[in-house]
Write a protein that holds these residues in place. Structure first.
Motif, PDB file in Angstrom:
ATOM      1  N   LEU A 136       1.391  -0.883  -0.122  1.00 32.44           N
ATOM      2  CA  LEU A 136      -0.404   0.056   0.036  1.00 32.44           C
ATOM      3  C   LEU A 136       1.245   1.218  -0.159  1.00 32.44           C
ATOM      4  CD1 LEU A 136      -2.686   0.458  -0.140  1.00 32.44           C
ATOM      5  CD2 LEU A 136      -2.574   1.237   2.301  1.00 32.44           C
ATOM      6  N   THR A 137       0.834   1.743  -1.132  1.00 33.25           N
ATOM      7  CA  THR A 137       1.603   3.644  -1.168  1.00 33.25           C
ATOM      8  C   THR A 137       0.618   4.787  -1.186  1.00 33.25           C
ATOM      9  OG1 THR A 137       3.078   2.131  -2.114  1.00 33.25           O
ATOM     10  CG2 THR A 137       3.436   4.753  -2.727  1.00 33.25           C
ATOM     11  N   TYR A 138       1.406   5.656  -0.117  1.00 39.93           N
ATOM     12  CA  TYR A 138       0.970   6.886  -0.277  1.00 39.93           C
ATOM     13  C   TYR A 138       1.657   8.007  -1.459  1.00 39.93           C
ATOM     14  CZ  TYR A 138      -0.833  11.319   0.365  1.00 39.93           C
ATOM     15  OH  TYR A 138      -0.652  13.028   0.704  1.00 39.93           O
TER      16      TYR A 138
ATOM     17  N   ASN B 104      -1.341  -2.556  -4.564  1.00 42.64           N
ATOM     18  CA  ASN B 104      -0.694  -3.317  -5.708  1.00 42.64           C
ATOM     19  C   ASN B 104      -0.480  -4.828  -5.018  1.00 42.64           C
ATOM     20  OD1 ASN B 104       1.430  -4.352  -8.399  1.00 42.64           O
ATOM     21  ND2 ASN B 104       2.434  -5.207  -7.397  1.00 42.64           N
ATOM     22  N   ILE B 105      -0.398  -5.903  -6.025  1.00 42.04           N
ATOM     23  CA  ILE B 105      -1.513  -7.444  -5.581  1.00 42.04           C
ATOM     24  C   ILE B 105       0.414  -8.223  -5.930  1.00 42.04           C
ATOM     25  CG2 ILE B 105      -1.858  -9.166  -4.478  1.00 42.04           C
ATOM     26  CD1 ILE B 105      -4.441  -7.432  -3.945  1.00 42.04           C
ATOM     27  N   GLY B 106       1.227  -8.545  -5.609  1.00 42.32           N
ATOM     28  CA  GLY B 106       2.169  -9.543  -6.466  1.00 42.32           C
ATOM     29  C   GLY B 106       2.050 -10.677  -5.823  1.00 42.32           C
ATOM     30  N   ASN B 107       2.063 -12.041  -6.592  1.00 42.35           N
ATOM     31  CA  ASN B 107       1.577 -13.676  -7.138  1.00 42.35           C
ATOM     32  C   ASN B 107       2.625 -14.145  -7.303  1.00 42.35           C
ATOM     33  OD1 ASN B 107      -1.401 -13.833  -5.513  1.00 42.35           O
ATOM     34  ND2 ASN B 107      -1.480 -11.326  -7.040  1.00 42.35           N
TER      35      ASN B 107
ATOM     36  N   GLY C 219      -2.281  -4.264  -9.995  1.00 43.11           N
ATOM     37  CA  GLY C 219      -2.360  -2.567  -9.726  1.00 43.11           C
ATOM     38  C   GLY C 219      -3.765  -1.176 -10.004  1.00 43.11           C
ATOM     39  N   LEU C 220      -4.095  -0.659  -8.684  1.00 45.51           N
ATOM     40  CA  LEU C 220      -4.643   0.204  -8.768  1.00 45.51           C
ATOM     41  C   LEU C 220      -4.681   1.016  -8.097  1.00 45.51           C
ATOM     42  CD1 LEU C 220      -7.768   1.184 -10.061  1.00 45.51           C
ATOM     43  CD2 LEU C 220      -8.608  -0.231  -8.083  1.00 45.51           C
TER      44      LEU C 220
ATOM     45  N   ILE D  60      -6.953  -0.160 -13.604  1.00 44.97           N
ATOM     46  CA  ILE D  60      -6.521  -1.565 -13.321  1.00 44.97           C
ATOM     47  C   ILE D  60      -5.100  -2.254 -14.217  1.00 44.97           C
ATOM     48  CG2 ILE D  60      -7.020  -3.289 -12.420  1.00 44.97           C
ATOM     49  CD1 ILE D  60      -9.413  -2.858 -11.685  1.00 44.97           C
ATOM     50  N   GLY D  61      -3.950  -2.165 -13.794  1.00 44.92           N
ATOM     51  CA  GLY D  61      -2.985  -2.359 -14.079  1.00 44.92           C
ATOM     52  C   GLY D  61      -2.626  -4.110 -14.651  1.00 44.92           C
ATOM     53  N   LEU D  62      -2.445  -4.576 -14.936  1.00 42.29           N
ATOM     54  CA  LEU D  62      -1.946  -6.258 -14.718  1.00 42.29           C
ATOM     55  C   LEU D  62      -0.677  -6.356 -15.653  1.00 42.29           C
ATOM     56  CD1 LEU D  62      -3.290  -8.574 -13.341  1.00 42.29           C
ATOM     57  CD2 LEU D  62      -5.015  -9.433 -15.392  1.00 42.29           C
ATOM     58  N   ASP D  63      -0.023  -7.598 -14.815  1.00 43.68           N
ATOM     59  CA  ASP D  63       0.749  -8.114 -15.363  1.00 43.68           C
ATOM     60  C   ASP D  63       1.354  -9.435 -15.723  1.00 43.68           C
ATOM     61  OD1 ASP D  63       3.676  -7.680 -14.112  1.00 43.68           O
ATOM     62  OD2 ASP D  63       2.602  -6.318 -13.345  1.00 43.68           O
TER      63      ASP D  63
END
Length: 277
Positions: free
Chosen positions: A121-123, A172-175, A201-202, A216-219
């Motif tokens: 989580l980023t501000y 952002n959620i990395g898997n 990420g969003l 929404i970015g998905l890679d």
């Protein structure tokens, strides 16, 4: 742990355009860009807290001036020789952790499948550098008397300073999916494979007047054996796209969620895939 990086880049471009059989137009742009990034990574229990500060400075020897030609009513852009520096920055803090899950099917020589989840989580805060006190943007009035804002350095090598205040929270959620196989040679050594890297990420900009959610970015990235790697990236927009009924030439995203208007969560706006060996 405190770290910093510094980078510098110089670009000089010269474009020569033939206007007629004897006349040429030469357009030159040059600039130097400096970037500094500072961050720290203290760890608190299971979380890593990372404050950061990014600074950019660009040096130019010209800027543009835009006005309306009263004879043709068309916008006119002229180059003005000046020595100027464009400076801007952003800062913020992020928090990240890692979660693990293990599944042991015990079939086909598969000893285990591990799923690693890395949420963060980023501000981020960035001032509005298009405000007059910064001196990076100008205005002119079009033929209808409407004031139009423009960037003094939009045609230069590295562009100008960003416009619009940003107070954004990004998730952002990395898997990472990995598999461990039993060894099939005489040594009996186990083999590990990375099945899939998947990131999503969003962000949400509290300072925006509308369209507060980003796309929404998905890679993703995966490999087939050791011979083939496949990767890709997609973007999805949450807002409805509309054409102006009064002017069909004007269109864009409006502050209406697709889910509410059309019953679908998002619309695919870009897609790319790469294959390598």
């Amino acid at each position: 742990l405190i770290g910093y990086t510094y980078g510098s880049q110089f670009i000089n471009t010269r474009t020569k355009t033939k206007l007629d059989s004897v006349t040429f137009k030469t357009d030159e742009h040059r600039g130097i860009q400096h970037t500094i990034a500072i961050n720290a990574s203290p760890k608190l229990s299971y979380f890593t807290i990372t404050p950061f500060f990014n600074y950019t400075e660009k040096w130019y020897d010209k800027q543009i001036e835009r006005s309306i030609d009263r004879n043709t009513n068309a916008p006119v852009t002229n180059d003005i020789k000046v020595i100027k520096a464009v400076r801007y920055y952003d800062l913020g803090v992020s928090a990240a952790t890692k979660l693990y899950g293990i599944f042991q099917p015990g079939v086909l020589g598969i000893k285990g499948i591990r799923h690693q989840i890395s949420p963060s989580l980023t501000y981020t805060y960035q001032p509005d550098f298009s405000r007059p006190r910064y001196g990076y943007y100008g205005t002119y009035r079009d033929t209808l008397g409407v004031e139009q804002k423009y960037n003094f350095y939009e045609r230069e090598s590295f562009g100008g300073a960003p416009a619009g205040e940003r107070q954004a929270v990004g998730l952002n959620i990395g898997n990472v999916f990995e598999m461990k196989m039993e060894g099939n040679d005489s040594s009996g050594q186990e083999k590990k494979f990375t099945l899939l890297n998947l990131n999503a990420g969003l962000s949400y900009n509290f300072a925006a007047d509308s369209l507060k959610f980003s796309e929404i970015g998905l890679d993703y990235r995966t490999s087939i054996g050791e011979m083939l790697s496949i990767g890709g990236r997609s973007s999805f927009n949450l807002y409805k796209f509309e054409v102006d009924p009064n002017d069909p030439r004007r269109a864009g995203r409006v502050n209406k969620f697709l889910f509410k208007e059309q019953g679908r969560l998002a619309q695919l706006t870009s897609f790319g895939v790469s294959i390598g060996t």
